[in-house]
Scaffold this motif. Structure first.
Motif: not given
Length: 261
Positions: A115-125
């Motif tokens: 499983r994957l958890v992204l906290v306050g993150s994005i895939s492109r700036m």
């Protein structure tokens, strides 16, 4: 305090909790200029019932090593640690730059991520032209002012000023070369066109007041994920510090046998 030598870096890490606990190990990856103690609340909560691994990225906290120019190199460090610890599949949880590292691993080694958890993150700036010019100009000011400007705006209005000053001091202790090199690596990071390849169950947790990586950028990323759970919390960018209990509760729900959607 266990450590691992990886490609010229000394990685300090914690490996806690029962090896035969319920579910895959939780692996926590912190963000830019932070350290593994961003996850103190989550570690205290989960380590009593399942294995929890967290590390200081190279050049951060109690880890040594120079900065690197790409997020992929940091992902390599995390994978080297997991190999060293004998961790096969895991739940990968990353905050900010740590979320970029986590996405990189999920794309390059999907068999390792349950499983994957992204906290306050994005895939492109993504920035407007004006914001991009402002960010470029900010690198020309004295280092401590650069760090202070970035850390101060990471918190929602009302967060105690003295605590912000403490975090500025801690972040400024990160070597300048590491801070600036990874700043460039984050600005160059772009997997937005590939995140649809990530088929693992994913939780996206974001602060409503996040101005570092705004909610609308996260939502743009979310549309590319085939099956993502989204949680918006009344906080800024530093969710693990601002609302640790709410973040832990969101993780608990997502990690339950039947995730709440």
């Amino acid at each position: 305090m266990p450590q691992l030598e990886v490609d010229g870096a000394t990685l300090t890490y914690d490996d806690e909790g029962p090896r035969d606990g319920g579910g895959a190990p939780l692996v926590f990856v912190h963000g830019w200029t932070a350290d593994r103690h961003r996850w103190d609340h989550q570690t205290a909560h989960f380590a009593g019932k399942r294995r929890v691994v967290r590390l200081d990225l190279r050049g951060h906290g109690e880890s040594g090593g120079a900065g690197v120019s790409t997020i992929e190199e940091l992902a390599g460090d995390v994978l080297a640690l997991l190999d060293h610890l004998g961790v096969g599949r895991c739940v990968l949880i990353g905050h900010s730059m740590g979320g970029m590292i986590s996405q990189t691993i999920a794309l390059s080694r999907p068999e390792r991520v349950e499983r994957l958890v992204l906290v306050g993150s994005i895939s492109r700036m993504a920035f407007s032209r004006g914001r991009g010019l402002l960010m470029a100009a900010s690198t020309l000011v004295p280092f401590r002012l650069f760090v202070a400007a970035n850390i101060q705006r990471a918190f929602a209005p009302g967060y105690p000023r003295e605590r912000i000053r403490e975090h500025i001091r801690a972040s400024a202790a990160t070597p300048r070369e590491v801070v600036m090199t990874l700043y460039g690596a984050m600005r160059a990071f772009d997997v937005l066109d590939r995140v649809g390849e990530i088929r693992t169950p994913t939780l996206l947790v974001h602060g409503y007041h996040d101005v570092q990586l705004p909610v609308k950028q996260m939502l743009r990323m979310a549309t590319a994920y085939p099956d993502a759970v989204i949680r918006i919390i009344d906080a800024g960018h530093e969710l693990p510090l601002e609302k640790p209990a709410e973040l832990t509760a969101a993780l608990d729900r997502f990690l339950s046998p039947a995730p709440v959607v």
